[in-house]
Design a protein around this motif. Structure first.
Motif, PDB file in Angstrom:
ATOM      1  N   SER A 109       0.801  -1.232   0.000  1.00  0.00           N
ATOM      2  CA  SER A 109       0.000   0.000   0.000  1.00  0.00           C
ATOM      3  C   SER A 109       0.827   1.273   0.000  1.00  0.00           C
ATOM      4  O   SER A 109       0.411   2.285  -0.555  1.00  0.00           O
ATOM      5  CB  SER A 109      -0.937   0.005   1.203  1.00  0.00           C
ATOM      6  N   GLY A 110       1.965   1.256   0.676  1.00  0.00           N
ATOM      7  CA  GLY A 110       2.784   2.454   0.772  1.00  0.00           C
ATOM      8  C   GLY A 110       2.250   3.511   1.722  1.00  0.00           C
ATOM      9  O   GLY A 110       2.699   4.658   1.700  1.00  0.00           O
ATOM     10  N   VAL A 111       1.284   3.148   2.559  1.00  0.00           N
ATOM     11  CA  VAL A 111       0.717   4.103   3.520  1.00  0.00           C
ATOM     12  C   VAL A 111       1.764   4.450   4.585  1.00  0.00           C
ATOM     13  O   VAL A 111       2.459   3.569   5.097  1.00  0.00           O
ATOM     14  CB  VAL A 111      -0.547   3.524   4.189  1.00  0.00           C
ATOM     15  N   LYS A 112       1.864   5.735   4.914  1.00  0.00           N
ATOM     16  CA  LYS A 112       2.861   6.179   5.888  1.00  0.00           C
ATOM     17  C   LYS A 112       2.546   5.695   7.292  1.00  0.00           C
ATOM     18  O   LYS A 112       3.417   5.186   8.006  1.00  0.00           O
ATOM     19  CB  LYS A 112       2.936   7.707   5.862  1.00  0.00           C
ATOM     20  N   ASN A 113       1.301   5.877   7.721  1.00  0.00           N
ATOM     21  CA  ASN A 113       0.912   5.525   9.091  1.00  0.00           C
ATOM     22  C   ASN A 113       0.189   4.186   9.111  1.00  0.00           C
ATOM     23  O   ASN A 113      -1.023   4.112   8.909  1.00  0.00           O
ATOM     24  CB  ASN A 113       0.009   6.615   9.678  1.00  0.00           C
ATOM     25  N   VAL A 114       0.935   3.118   9.310  1.00  0.00           N
ATOM     26  CA  VAL A 114       0.376   1.768   9.394  1.00  0.00           C
ATOM     27  C   VAL A 114       0.683   1.209  10.779  1.00  0.00           C
ATOM     28  O   VAL A 114       1.848   1.185  11.201  1.00  0.00           O
ATOM     29  CB  VAL A 114       0.965   0.839   8.314  1.00  0.00           C
ATOM     30  N   VAL A 115      -0.355   0.770  11.486  1.00  0.00           N
ATOM     31  CA  VAL A 115      -0.181   0.254  12.843  1.00  0.00           C
ATOM     32  C   VAL A 115      -0.647  -1.189  12.898  1.00  0.00           C
ATOM     33  O   VAL A 115      -1.796  -1.498  12.579  1.00  0.00           O
ATOM     34  CB  VAL A 115      -0.971   1.106  13.862  1.00  0.00           C
ATOM     35  N   ASP A 116       0.253  -2.077  13.311  1.00  0.00           N
ATOM     36  CA  ASP A 116      -0.046  -3.489  13.516  1.00  0.00           C
ATOM     37  C   ASP A 116      -0.318  -3.693  15.006  1.00  0.00           C
ATOM     38  O   ASP A 116       0.586  -3.567  15.832  1.00  0.00           O
ATOM     39  CB  ASP A 116       1.134  -4.338  13.047  1.00  0.00           C
ATOM     40  N   ALA A 117      -1.565  -4.008  15.347  1.00  0.00           N
ATOM     41  CA  ALA A 117      -1.958  -4.134  16.759  1.00  0.00           C
ATOM     42  C   ALA A 117      -1.192  -5.229  17.486  1.00  0.00           C
ATOM     43  O   ALA A 117      -1.024  -5.162  18.706  1.00  0.00           O
ATOM     44  CB  ALA A 117      -3.460  -4.405  16.853  1.00  0.00           C
ATOM     45  N   SER A 118      -0.722  -6.233  16.752  1.00  0.00           N
ATOM     46  CA  SER A 118       0.010  -7.325  17.410  1.00  0.00           C
ATOM     47  C   SER A 118       1.345  -6.845  17.975  1.00  0.00           C
ATOM     48  O   SER A 118       1.937  -7.524  18.821  1.00  0.00           O
ATOM     49  CB  SER A 118       0.233  -8.481  16.432  1.00  0.00           C
ATOM     50  N   LYS A 119       1.821  -5.690  17.502  1.00  0.00           N
ATOM     51  CA  LYS A 119       3.072  -5.135  18.017  1.00  0.00           C
ATOM     52  C   LYS A 119       2.868  -4.339  19.301  1.00  0.00           C
ATOM     53  O   LYS A 119       3.836  -3.894  19.918  1.00  0.00           O
ATOM     54  CB  LYS A 119       3.696  -4.213  16.969  1.00  0.00           C
TER      55      LYS A 119
END
Length: 324
Positions: A109-119
């Motif tokens: 996707s190349g999205v700047k703000n990506v948050v993985d909840a598992s982290k």
């Protein structure tokens, strides 16, 4: 004509024109940054992530979810339009390891703000098949911690209120960084949500403190974290995948477990088939009831949001376990 009087007038008019031009340019820039007016364009992978984004983001976000109500999240397939839309998002919130199609699309996707909840918390492995270690609370050998990118870890962290609160706090901080102009509101919303989740945790601790049995049977092994948190034992008929078929050996083992531990109920869920649960219940003389893994809210859900459905789950567990 007095030329000396015209010069300031023209200068003033020019300044106003330049100011309006600058203001228009700023407005255009803001619109480019946030495609929903002044709101942050947020994409959530499925309901537990959507709920966090909506509760914490409040009036400053416009949230869409990739998983429509009633769709089983594990089997989600994304349309080309959904995949393309990810690239236009300001912020993406997902949980790696539960939806392979989403994981793959986000990588591209190349999205700047990506948050993985598992982290934002710790993942653990929870055994579900015959001969494996099951989810007994307080035992070091059953709660192996993993980071979010390791295979074999149980992704169902939202069913443990304590872990879900940890994720909520991480999401709040990430929204503050993505949209610092509204950081104070995100912080307040996070505190309010964590307060509600903490109250939910207290209700579970109190409501499940004393029961006739500590074992429950469910078709979908999604409740390992919940079981471990409150000193229960989850016995999954199948594995973490709700559509997985149990082996004959596992079915025989479940029969023996039900008899030994005085189990009263076989739980099934709203988004997957109840055939296995009803067959097992009929063969063993047990009741059936719903224990919702909260992967989506539908008309069949026993509540309108995460908190309400989790409280409904608590009531179902109290009844099945013989809470005193």
């Amino acid at each position: 004509m007095n030329v000396s009087r015209l010069i300031p007038t023209i200068t003033l008019a020019g300044a106003v024109t330049l100011g309006l031009t600058a203001l228009t340019a700023c407005s255009a820039s803001d619109a480019a940054d946030h495609k929903n007016g002044d709101k942050l364009d947020v994409v959530a992978s499925f309901y537990p992530m959507q709920y966090l984004a909506e509760q914490i983001g409040g009036k400053h976000v416009s949230v869409t979810t990739l998983t429509k109500p009633g769709v089983e999240p594990h089997d989600l397939e994304l349309s080309p339009r959904q995949i393309g839309g990810l690239s236009d998002a300001d912020y993406v919130l997902y949980l790696k390891g539960i939806q392979p199609a989403v994981d793959d699309a986000i990588k591209q996707s190349g999205v700047k703000n990506v948050v993985d909840a598992s982290k934002l918390t710790k993942l653990e492995e929870h055994g579900t098949e015959a001969g494996d270690d099951h989810d007994h609370a307080g035992s070091d050998e059953h709660g192996h911690e993993h980071h979010g990118d390791e295979t074999g870890a149980d992704p169902h962290i939202w069913l443990d209120p304590v872990k879900y609160a940890e994720v909520a706090e991480g999401v709040g901080k990430s929204l503050e960084k993505a949209d610092p102009d509204h950081a104070a509101d995100y912080r307040r919303n996070t505190e309010a949500l964590v307060g509600k989740i903490d109250a939910l945790n207290t209700a579970y601790e109190t409501g499940l403190k004393s029961t006739a049995t500590r074992t429950f049977i469910t078709t979908h092994s999604a409740f390992g974290y919940l079981a471990e948190r409150y000193g229960l034992t989850q016995e999954g008929i199948a594995g973490v995948d709700p559509e997985a078929e149990p082996s004959p050996a596992r079915i025989n083992e479940i029969h023996a477990i039900a008899k030994k531990n005085k189990v009263t109920t076989v739980f099934f869920e709203t988004l997957a088939s109840d055939r296995t649960a009803k067959t097992l219940a009929r063969d063993t003389g047990l009741r059936t009831d719903v224990l919702d893994p909260l992967e989506g809210i539908t008309d069949k859900s026993k509540g309108d949001d995460y908190i309400e459905v989790m409280r409904s789950n608590l009531a179902a567990l109290q009844k099945a376990l013989g809470a005193k």
